[in-house]
Design a protein around this motif. Structure first.
Motif, PDB file in Angstrom:
ATOM      1  N   ALA A  73       0.853  -1.145  -0.019  1.00  0.00           N
ATOM      2  CA  ALA A  73      -0.003   0.026  -0.010  1.00  0.00           C
ATOM      3  C   ALA A  73       1.001   1.321  -0.065  1.00  0.00           C
ATOM      4  CB  ALA A  73      -0.891  -0.074   1.071  1.00  0.00           C
ATOM      5  N   MET A  74       0.401   2.195  -0.680  1.00  0.00           N
ATOM      6  CA  MET A  74       1.089   3.681  -0.639  1.00  0.00           C
ATOM      7  C   MET A  74      -0.010   4.492   0.351  1.00  0.00           C
ATOM      8  SD  MET A  74       1.938   2.728  -4.265  1.00  0.00           S
ATOM      9  CE  MET A  74       3.155   1.801  -4.752  1.00  0.00           C
ATOM     10  N   ILE A  75       0.496   4.954   1.191  1.00  0.00           N
ATOM     11  CA  ILE A  75      -0.347   5.867   2.121  1.00  0.00           C
ATOM     12  C   ILE A  75       0.133   7.489   1.850  1.00  0.00           C
ATOM     13  CG2 ILE A  75      -1.121   6.059   4.354  1.00  0.00           C
ATOM     14  CD1 ILE A  75      -0.108   3.235   4.843  1.00  0.00           C
ATOM     15  N   ASP A  76      -1.003   8.305   1.516  1.00  0.00           N
ATOM     16  CA  ASP A  76      -0.519   9.620   1.583  1.00  0.00           C
ATOM     17  C   ASP A  76      -0.801  10.240   2.810  1.00  0.00           C
ATOM     18  OD1 ASP A  76      -0.283   9.137  -1.330  1.00  0.00           O
ATOM     19  OD2 ASP A  76      -2.316  10.069  -1.682  1.00  0.00           O
ATOM     20  N   MET A 121      -5.252  -7.120   3.481  1.00  0.00           N
ATOM     21  CA  MET A 121      -5.547  -5.712   3.362  1.00  0.00           C
ATOM     22  C   MET A 121      -5.887  -5.192   4.891  1.00  0.00           C
ATOM     23  SD  MET A 121      -7.588  -5.293   0.069  1.00  0.00           S
ATOM     24  CE  MET A 121      -7.175  -4.570  -1.195  1.00  0.00           C
ATOM     25  N   ASN A 122      -6.477  -6.045   5.675  1.00  0.00           N
ATOM     26  CA  ASN A 122      -6.871  -5.641   7.005  1.00  0.00           C
ATOM     27  C   ASN A 122      -5.616  -5.375   7.723  1.00  0.00           C
ATOM     28  OD1 ASN A 122      -9.489  -5.823   6.906  1.00  0.00           O
ATOM     29  ND2 ASN A 122      -9.693  -8.140   7.223  1.00  0.00           N
ATOM     30  N   GLU A 123      -4.471  -6.242   7.598  1.00  0.00           N
ATOM     31  CA  GLU A 123      -3.068  -5.759   8.554  1.00  0.00           C
ATOM     32  C   GLU A 123      -2.721  -4.468   7.952  1.00  0.00           C
ATOM     33  OE1 GLU A 123       1.100  -7.530   7.985  1.00  0.00           O
ATOM     34  OE2 GLU A 123      -0.231  -8.975   8.749  1.00  0.00           O
ATOM     35  N   THR A 141      -4.849  10.532   6.246  1.00  0.00           N
ATOM     36  CA  THR A 141      -4.174   9.635   5.641  1.00  0.00           C
ATOM     37  C   THR A 141      -5.042   9.093   4.588  1.00  0.00           C
ATOM     38  OG1 THR A 141      -5.065   7.605   6.859  1.00  0.00           O
ATOM     39  CG2 THR A 141      -2.901   8.641   7.388  1.00  0.00           C
ATOM     40  N   THR A 142      -4.311   8.863   3.374  1.00  0.00           N
ATOM     41  CA  THR A 142      -5.240   8.283   2.169  1.00  0.00           C
ATOM     42  C   THR A 142      -4.541   7.131   1.927  1.00  0.00           C
ATOM     43  OG1 THR A 142      -5.791  10.427   1.381  1.00  0.00           O
ATOM     44  CG2 THR A 142      -6.320   8.551  -0.153  1.00  0.00           C
ATOM     45  N   THR A 143      -5.236   5.751   1.829  1.00  0.00           N
ATOM     46  CA  THR A 143      -4.245   4.653   1.456  1.00  0.00           C
ATOM     47  C   THR A 143      -4.921   4.122   0.041  1.00  0.00           C
ATOM     48  OG1 THR A 143      -4.564   3.976   3.792  1.00  0.00           O
ATOM     49  CG2 THR A 143      -3.975   2.093   2.236  1.00  0.00           C
ATOM     50  N   HIS A 144      -3.867   3.674  -0.842  1.00  0.00           N
ATOM     51  CA  HIS A 144      -3.924   3.224  -2.121  1.00  0.00           C
ATOM     52  C   HIS A 144      -3.134   1.755  -2.011  1.00  0.00           C
ATOM     53  CE1 HIS A 144      -4.784   7.456  -3.309  1.00  0.00           C
ATOM     54  NE2 HIS A 144      -3.587   7.816  -2.576  1.00  0.00           N
ATOM     55  N   PHE A 145      -3.994   0.879  -2.359  1.00  0.00           N
ATOM     56  CA  PHE A 145      -3.422  -0.562  -2.627  1.00  0.00           C
ATOM     57  C   PHE A 145      -2.715  -0.847  -3.975  1.00  0.00           C
ATOM     58  CE2 PHE A 145      -6.252  -0.810   1.041  1.00  0.00           C
ATOM     59  CZ  PHE A 145      -5.539  -1.398   2.004  1.00  0.00           C
ATOM     60  N   GLN A 146      -1.730  -1.318  -4.262  1.00  0.00           N
ATOM     61  CA  GLN A 146      -1.086  -1.928  -5.242  1.00  0.00           C
ATOM     62  C   GLN A 146      -1.939  -2.963  -5.888  1.00  0.00           C
ATOM     63  OE1 GLN A 146       3.116  -3.515  -5.514  1.00  0.00           O
ATOM     64  NE2 GLN A 146       3.469  -1.465  -5.884  1.00  0.00           N
ATOM     65  N   LEU A 147      -2.485  -3.048  -6.989  1.00  0.00           N
ATOM     66  CA  LEU A 147      -2.937  -4.037  -7.490  1.00  0.00           C
ATOM     67  C   LEU A 147      -2.181  -4.946  -8.506  1.00  0.00           C
ATOM     68  CD1 LEU A 147      -6.365  -2.283  -8.600  1.00  0.00           C
ATOM     69  CD2 LEU A 147      -5.819  -3.613  -6.263  1.00  0.00           C
ATOM     70  N   LYS A 148      -1.358  -4.442  -9.290  1.00  0.00           N
ATOM     71  CA  LYS A 148      -0.357  -4.815 -10.058  1.00  0.00           C
ATOM     72  C   LYS A 148       0.773  -4.215 -10.524  1.00  0.00           C
ATOM     73  CE  LYS A 148      -0.187  -7.317 -14.704  1.00  0.00           C
ATOM     74  NZ  LYS A 148      -1.239  -7.407 -15.980  1.00  0.00           N
ATOM     75  N   LYS A 149       1.948  -4.928 -10.400  1.00  0.00           N
ATOM     76  CA  LYS A 149       3.168  -4.265 -10.703  1.00  0.00           C
ATOM     77  C   LYS A 149       3.605  -4.324 -12.046  1.00  0.00           C
ATOM     78  CE  LYS A 149       6.213  -4.573  -7.326  1.00  0.00           C
ATOM     79  NZ  LYS A 149       7.161  -4.915  -6.593  1.00  0.00           N
ATOM     80  N   TYR A 150       3.897  -3.257 -12.876  1.00  0.00           N
ATOM     81  CA  TYR A 150       3.968  -3.372 -14.124  1.00  0.00           C
ATOM     82  C   TYR A 150       5.669  -3.159 -14.437  1.00  0.00           C
ATOM     83  CZ  TYR A 150      -0.717  -3.253 -15.658  1.00  0.00           C
ATOM     84  OH  TYR A 150      -2.133  -3.387 -15.447  1.00  0.00           O
TER      85      TYR A 150
END
Length: 170
Positions: A73-76, A121-123, A141-150
């Motif tokens: 996750a990337m958290i702003d 995701m819960n962790e 905070t704003t959390t963004h979950f990484q779905l796929k790495k290109y």
């Protein structure tokens, strides 16, 4: 000036080559920069001693190792900087958490960008609610979950298999 000292052109060349391939053999590296093996080893040692080279790492496609799948996750984070220390104090409190893989001071709508890894995701949600949000200086905070790495560190993640179907349009 980089970190209080300037780098010679051979040192820069070596750094660029090591950054591209940390496993490059010293004798190969020496030939590429037109130095002796001893001179090349001395430069690498000097750069390690000066903390220019902080470590060596591999780029791994963890999706191919089924038993070790993690969530990234990337958290702003918006924070209130402290007088006299700015963002450094709160940044240090955040990067000391073992879940934190990277932390950056950002310009724009938020102040810090935190990259964390967890098993679920819960962790990650518990990390944000129990650890990150409870720090006094943290406003939101704003959390963004990484779905796929290109692509990561210049390495493209693909199986090399292209979609070979014929495109049919009406």
């Amino acid at each position: 000036m980089q970190g209080g000292f300037s780098l010679e052109s051979k040192e820069r060349e070596i750094l660029q080559l090591i950054e591209e391939n940390a496993r490059i053999a010293v004798d190969t590296l020496a030939k590429m920069v037109d130095l002796s093996i001893e001179e090349t080893q001395a430069i690498i040692q000097k750069l390690e001693d000066q903390k220019v080279i902080l470590g060596y790492s591999a780029v791994i496609d963890w999706t191919k190792v089924k038993t070790t799948e993690t969530v990234t996750a990337m958290i702003d984070v918006k924070v209130t900087p402290k007088r006299g220390v700015g963002f450094d104090d709160v940044a240090e409190r955040i990067y000391r958490f073992p879940e934190v893989r990277a932390l950056y001071l950002m310009s724009g709508a938020y102040d810090l960008s935190v990259v964390i890894e967890g098993k679920t995701m819960n962790e990650i949600a518990r990390f944000v609610s129990d650890k990150l949000s409870t720090i006094d200086s943290v406003i939101s905070t704003t959390t963004h979950f990484q779905l796929k790495k290109y692509k990561h560190d210049g390495v493209v993640f693909s199986d090399g298999e292209e979609d070979r179907r014929i495109v049919i349009t009406p």
